[in-house]
Design a protein around this motif. Structure first.
Motif, PDB file in Angstrom:
ATOM      1  N   ILE A 156       0.844  -1.197   0.000  1.00 42.89           N
ATOM      2  CA  ILE A 156       0.000   0.000   0.000  1.00 42.89           C
ATOM      3  C   ILE A 156       0.881   1.251   0.000  1.00 42.89           C
ATOM      4  CG2 ILE A 156      -1.724   1.328   1.281  1.00 42.89           C
ATOM      5  CD1 ILE A 156      -2.826  -1.127  -0.184  1.00 42.89           C
ATOM      6  N   GLN A 157       1.958   1.209   0.768  1.00 41.55           N
ATOM      7  CA  GLN A 157       2.857   2.357   0.788  1.00 41.55           C
ATOM      8  C   GLN A 157       3.488   2.578  -0.587  1.00 41.55           C
ATOM      9  OE1 GLN A 157       5.581   1.317   3.963  1.00 41.55           O
ATOM     10  NE2 GLN A 157       4.178   2.035   5.598  1.00 41.55           N
ATOM     11  N   GLN A 158       3.856   1.456  -1.275  1.00 41.10           N
ATOM     12  CA  GLN A 158       4.402   1.580  -2.626  1.00 41.10           C
ATOM     13  C   GLN A 158       3.366   2.180  -3.567  1.00 41.10           C
ATOM     14  OE1 GLN A 158       5.877  -2.703  -2.854  1.00 41.10           O
ATOM     15  NE2 GLN A 158       7.478  -1.641  -4.044  1.00 41.10           N
ATOM     16  N   ALA A 159       2.119   1.702  -3.449  1.00 44.44           N
ATOM     17  CA  ALA A 159       1.063   2.201  -4.320  1.00 44.44           C
ATOM     18  C   ALA A 159       0.815   3.681  -4.089  1.00 44.44           C
ATOM     19  CB  ALA A 159      -0.216   1.406  -4.095  1.00 44.44           C
ATOM     20  N   GLU A 160       0.868   4.119  -2.817  1.00 41.58           N
ATOM     21  CA  GLU A 160       0.670   5.537  -2.514  1.00 41.58           C
ATOM     22  C   GLU A 160       1.735   6.397  -3.196  1.00 41.58           C
ATOM     23  OE1 GLU A 160      -1.508   5.822   1.819  1.00 41.58           O
ATOM     24  OE2 GLU A 160       0.636   5.309   1.782  1.00 41.58           O
ATOM     25  N   GLN A 161       2.977   5.914  -3.171  1.00 39.01           N
ATOM     26  CA  GLN A 161       4.049   6.668  -3.811  1.00 39.01           C
ATOM     27  C   GLN A 161       3.833   6.760  -5.326  1.00 39.01           C
ATOM     28  OE1 GLN A 161       7.690   4.725  -2.644  1.00 39.01           O
ATOM     29  NE2 GLN A 161       7.478   5.294  -0.460  1.00 39.01           N
ATOM     30  N   LEU A 162       3.415   5.616  -5.940  1.00 41.23           N
ATOM     31  CA  LEU A 162       3.205   5.604  -7.389  1.00 41.23           C
ATOM     32  C   LEU A 162       1.997   6.441  -7.787  1.00 41.23           C
ATOM     33  CD1 LEU A 162       3.882   1.809  -8.039  1.00 41.23           C
ATOM     34  CD2 LEU A 162       5.329   3.712  -8.792  1.00 41.23           C
ATOM     35  N   LEU A 163       0.959   6.409  -6.965  1.00 42.55           N
ATOM     36  CA  LEU A 163      -0.266   7.149  -7.288  1.00 42.55           C
ATOM     37  C   LEU A 163      -0.188   8.611  -6.864  1.00 42.55           C
ATOM     38  CD1 LEU A 163      -2.914   4.500  -6.139  1.00 42.55           C
ATOM     39  CD2 LEU A 163      -2.408   5.151  -8.503  1.00 42.55           C
ATOM     40  N   ALA A 164       0.800   8.933  -6.039  1.00 41.25           N
ATOM     41  CA  ALA A 164       0.945  10.292  -5.505  1.00 41.25           C
ATOM     42  C   ALA A 164      -0.314  10.696  -4.738  1.00 41.25           C
ATOM     43  CB  ALA A 164       1.240  11.292  -6.624  1.00 41.25           C
ATOM     44  N   ARG A 165      -0.816   9.744  -3.947  1.00 42.93           N
ATOM     45  CA  ARG A 165      -2.026   9.982  -3.157  1.00 42.93           C
ATOM     46  C   ARG A 165      -1.848   9.367  -1.784  1.00 42.93           C
ATOM     47  NH1 ARG A 165      -3.922   9.783  -8.308  1.00 42.93           N
ATOM     48  NH2 ARG A 165      -5.771  11.029  -8.855  1.00 42.93           N
ATOM     49  N   ASP A 166      -2.418  10.039  -0.801  1.00 44.42           N
ATOM     50  CA  ASP A 166      -2.438   9.508   0.557  1.00 44.42           C
ATOM     51  C   ASP A 166      -3.717   8.708   0.723  1.00 44.42           C
ATOM     52  OD1 ASP A 166      -2.325   8.908   3.217  1.00 44.42           O
ATOM     53  OD2 ASP A 166      -2.594  10.982   3.924  1.00 44.42           O
ATOM     54  N   LEU A 167      -3.604   7.389   0.670  1.00 39.54           N
ATOM     55  CA  LEU A 167      -4.783   6.539   0.743  1.00 39.54           C
ATOM     56  C   LEU A 167      -5.368   6.468   2.146  1.00 39.54           C
ATOM     57  CD1 LEU A 167      -3.776   3.603  -1.642  1.00 39.54           C
ATOM     58  CD2 LEU A 167      -5.161   5.632  -2.121  1.00 39.54           C
ATOM     59  N   GLY A 168      -4.771   7.171   3.077  1.00 39.19           N
ATOM     60  CA  GLY A 168      -5.375   7.247   4.391  1.00 39.19           C
ATOM     61  C   GLY A 168      -6.551   8.193   4.431  1.00 39.19           C
ATOM     62  N   SER A 169      -6.755   9.021   3.387  1.00 37.80           N
ATOM     63  CA  SER A 169      -7.880   9.964   3.342  1.00 37.80           C
ATOM     64  C   SER A 169      -9.014   9.360   2.525  1.00 37.80           C
ATOM     65  CB  SER A 169      -7.436  11.293   2.724  1.00 37.80           C
ATOM     66  OG  SER A 169      -7.100  11.118   1.357  1.00 37.80           O
ATOM     67  N   PHE A 170     -10.233   9.684   2.921  1.00 39.47           N
ATOM     68  CA  PHE A 170     -11.395   9.125   2.214  1.00 39.47           C
ATOM     69  C   PHE A 170     -11.486   9.597   0.757  1.00 39.47           C
ATOM     70  CE2 PHE A 170     -15.780   9.607   0.781  1.00 39.47           C
ATOM     71  CZ  PHE A 170     -16.189   8.283   0.802  1.00 39.47           C
ATOM     72  N   PRO A 171     -11.286  10.896   0.439  1.00 36.40           N
ATOM     73  CA  PRO A 171     -11.381  11.320  -0.966  1.00 36.40           C
ATOM     74  C   PRO A 171     -10.420  10.555  -1.868  1.00 36.40           C
ATOM     75  CG  PRO A 171     -11.440  13.229   0.467  1.00 36.40           C
ATOM     76  CD  PRO A 171     -11.079  12.058   1.338  1.00 36.40           C
ATOM     77  N   ALA A 172      -9.205  10.295  -1.391  1.00 38.57           N
ATOM     78  CA  ALA A 172      -8.236   9.570  -2.206  1.00 38.57           C
ATOM     79  C   ALA A 172      -8.699   8.134  -2.437  1.00 38.57           C
ATOM     80  CB  ALA A 172      -6.856   9.603  -1.532  1.00 38.57           C
ATOM     81  N   ARG A 173      -9.179   7.510  -1.342  1.00 40.67           N
ATOM     82  CA  ARG A 173      -9.680   6.134  -1.496  1.00 40.67           C
ATOM     83  C   ARG A 173     -10.850   6.085  -2.481  1.00 40.67           C
ATOM     84  NH1 ARG A 173      -9.889   3.447   4.575  1.00 40.67           N
ATOM     85  NH2 ARG A 173      -7.729   3.956   5.179  1.00 40.67           N
ATOM     86  N   ALA A 174     -11.804   7.038  -2.373  1.00 41.07           N
ATOM     87  CA  ALA A 174     -12.964   7.054  -3.269  1.00 41.07           C
ATOM     88  C   ALA A 174     -12.539   7.263  -4.713  1.00 41.07           C
ATOM     89  CB  ALA A 174     -13.939   8.155  -2.835  1.00 41.07           C
ATOM     90  N   ASP A 175     -11.527   8.120  -4.925  1.00 41.52           N
ATOM     91  CA  ASP A 175     -11.060   8.388  -6.276  1.00 41.52           C
ATOM     92  C   ASP A 175     -10.429   7.140  -6.893  1.00 41.52           C
ATOM     93  OD1 ASP A 175     -10.562  10.206  -8.467  1.00 41.52           O
ATOM     94  OD2 ASP A 175      -8.445  10.088  -7.917  1.00 41.52           O
ATOM     95  N   VAL A 176      -9.626   6.429  -6.128  1.00 39.97           N
ATOM     96  CA  VAL A 176      -8.985   5.208  -6.638  1.00 39.97           C
ATOM     97  C   VAL A 176     -10.029   4.115  -6.876  1.00 39.97           C
ATOM     98  CG1 VAL A 176      -7.358   3.357  -6.085  1.00 39.97           C
ATOM     99  CG2 VAL A 176      -6.758   5.747  -5.596  1.00 39.97           C
ATOM    100  N   TRP A 177     -11.004   4.011  -5.973  1.00 42.03           N
ATOM    101  CA  TRP A 177     -12.051   3.003  -6.158  1.00 42.03           C
ATOM    102  C   TRP A 177     -12.869   3.291  -7.430  1.00 42.03           C
ATOM    103  CZ3 TRP A 177     -12.923  -1.714  -4.903  1.00 42.03           C
ATOM    104  CH2 TRP A 177     -14.203  -2.267  -5.073  1.00 42.03           C
ATOM    105  N   ALA A 178     -13.169   4.576  -7.684  1.00 43.18           N
ATOM    106  CA  ALA A 178     -13.879   4.937  -8.908  1.00 43.18           C
ATOM    107  C   ALA A 178     -13.062   4.576 -10.141  1.00 43.18           C
ATOM    108  CB  ALA A 178     -14.207   6.433  -8.901  1.00 43.18           C
ATOM    109  N   ALA A 179     -11.729   4.778 -10.054  1.00 43.44           N
ATOM    110  CA  ALA A 179     -10.860   4.408 -11.177  1.00 43.44           C
ATOM    111  C   ALA A 179     -10.883   2.904 -11.406  1.00 43.44           C
ATOM    112  CB  ALA A 179      -9.434   4.894 -10.911  1.00 43.44           C
TER     113      ALA A 179
END
Length: 527
Positions: A490-513
């Motif tokens: 997950i930490q690797q994915a956060e670095q590649l996505l340039a998103r903090d997946l600990g926040s709800f908006p980031a999680r929702a955006d990735v889930w929509a993708a």
């Protein structure tokens, strides 16, 4: 009907004698009567040993017996000769006596008796031409009588067509004139009307047979006719309407097949019925424009005006809350579908209002009339979307719901999709069915590229982790790896996505993708 052998034998001027035999009484009297009542289309004379190439079924053959020789003591086998006549369908054989020999040969009588071919004697005083002329006169009289009947029948039918319900009156008169039942099937192959009315009440099998054949003809989409036998009746079916615009099928049934005069009468009725249906179709098009205008008025909020006009034209609008449906309508089936719905409005007043909108038909249904929509889609193999129950003031919103449900319905087999299914799947599921796929691929591209380059499972891990609501232990159990492995990925994915997946908006955006790229439904990773 054409003249019969019985009528020809009854002409005293000819002096014909039907040969009765000593064992004739042993024969079935019904069979003998049926043979005498066979039709006579013409009389032909020949002394050939095989005249069948020059004969047709229902002819009467006259012969002097020259082909058998003049010696009455000769042992002649007459059976092959009579067999050929019998197989040809000859109505009867007449033997001219005292021309070549006295009387009729016993062997010929025996052969005719064995094979069931009626045999009569023609006296010397009666020339064969007199028999042929008598038969011709009977044929001419029959044709004149049938032609006269046809003219009278057509006149009666024409007068019936002038009545207020001209089409029904025409079909009822045709049934009375022919002594047949007459049925009209609409453009969908559904029984519209039948005369006499009780025709199929006790014969559901007959109705099923006729309806199946009617639908087969309509499915071809071309003007055509057919004749089938069912239950001892001869069924005649003819499509109505122009090429590529069939309006229905006219079906007739009776114990006897139609002769030429009856066929001419039926042909005139087909023309009248086709014209009436075309006129009805023109009226339907005008009503269709009116319906579309009323739908727009209803969407604008003027329910009172629409209800007033609807009551005068078709009946009251369905009582709210109503279900709103949007149905895809192929151009080639548009007229047939409109006619089907018009008939359902007549059958179920106050339960249905419909109108065309672009390439669709919009239906406002009473909640108890949902079966009309289901039958429509099943019969014509259509896709439809159905809204939640709504009042007329909320009609625009319900129409949007029906359109969204229709978009979902198009993804599967023909049928009805309820908006409640779309609502349960949520907004993100709807988003995934838009053009967001390219955006989603761009969002996930760094992770997907890393998985391809290193054989890693980052994308699958992100999916599992999001499904488990961010719980590392649950995701690890699902993936079959250690929870620290999941945390590292997950930490690797956060670095590649340039998103903090600990926040709800980031999680929702990735889930929509993930939804938009179908990556949200990948199978769990095997350990």
């Amino acid at each position: 009907m054409l003249p019969t052998l019985r009528l020809l034998l009854a002409d005293s001027n000819l002096g014909l004698t039907l040969l009765e035999h000593a064992d004739a009484g042993k024969a079935n009297p019904i069979t003998r009567a049926a043979r005498l009542d066979r039709t006579v289309e013409w009389v032909h004379s020949s002394d050939l040993i095989d005249p069948t190439p020059f004969l047709s079924a229902d002819h009467v053959l006259l012969t002097t017996g020259t082909q058998f020789g003049s010696d009455p003591a000769a042992d002649t086998d007459y059976r092959p000769y009579v067999q050929r006549l019998h197989e040809r369908g000859i109505t009867a054989l007449g033997f001219g006596t005292d021309v070549v020999r006295d009387g009729t040969p016993d062997g010929l009588i025996a052969a005719c008796r064995t094979l069931g071919l009626p045999l009569f004697e023609v006296p010397y005083r009666t020339p064969f031409i007199a028999v042929a002329r008598a038969a011709g006169d009977l044929v001419a009289e029959d044709r004149y009588a049938r032609a006269t009947w046809a003219l009278k029948a057509q006149r009666a039918i024409a007068l019936a067509a002038l009545r207020p319900d001209g089409l029904s009156a025409t079909l009822a008169e045709l049934s009375a004139q022919l002594g047949h039942w007459v049925a009209l099937f609409d453009a969908s192959g559904t029984l519209d009307r039948v005369f006499p009315r009780a025709t199929f009440a006790a014969a559901p099998t007959a109705l099923a047979t006729v309806q199946q054949e009617a639908r087969r003809l309509l499915a071809r989409g071309q003007r055509s006719s057919s004749t089938v036998d069912a239950g001892g009746e001869t069924l005649t079916l003819q499509t109505l309407g122009g090429h590529d615009h069939l309006r229905g099928v006219l079906a007739l049934g009776g114990a006897l097949a139609l002769d030429q005069a009856s066929t001419e009468v039926v042909t005139s009725v087909i023309a009248l019925a086709g014209l009436a249906l075309e006129q009805n179709n023109a009226l339907d098009r005008a009503q269709g424009l009116l319906r579309s205008g009323l739908l727009n008025t209803l969407l604008a909020g003027d329910q009172t005006l629409v209800d007033q006009i609807s009551r005068q034209m078709w009946g009251a609008l369905p009582d709210p809350p109503v279900l709103v449906a949007v149905v895809d309508v192929p151009a080639v089936r548009r007229d047939a579908i409109t006619e089907y719905l018009e008939l359902r409005v007549d059958d179920s007043p106050g339960q249905l209002f419909f109108a065309r909108q672009d390439d669709t038909v919009v239906l406002c249904l009473d909640r108890a009339a949902n079966g009309i929509l289901l039958n429509l889609c099943a019969l014509f193999e259509l896709h439809a979307g159905l809204s939640e129950p709504t009042g007329y003031r909320q009609l625009p919103r319900a129409l949007d719901q029906a359109h969204q449900a229709l978009a979902r319905a198009r993804e599967s087999a023909p049928g009805v999709t309820d908006f409640s299914i779309v609502a349960r799947q949520g907004v993100l599921a709807l988003l995934a069915r838009t053009d967001a796929r390219e955006v989603g691929l761009a969002t996930l591209a760094p992770v997907m590229a890393h998985d391809r380059a290193h054989g890693s499972e980052l994308l699958a891990t992100v999916r599992a982790w999001l499904v488990c609501n961010g719980h590392f232990g649950e995701a690890a159990a699902q993936l079959g790896v250690h929870r620290h492995t999941v945390r590292t990925r997950i930490q690797q994915a956060e670095q590649l996505l340039a998103r903090d997946l600990g926040s709800f908006p980031a999680r929702a955006d990735v889930w929509a993708a993930l939804l938009a790229t179908d990556a949200a439904v990948v199978e769990p990773v095997r350990p």
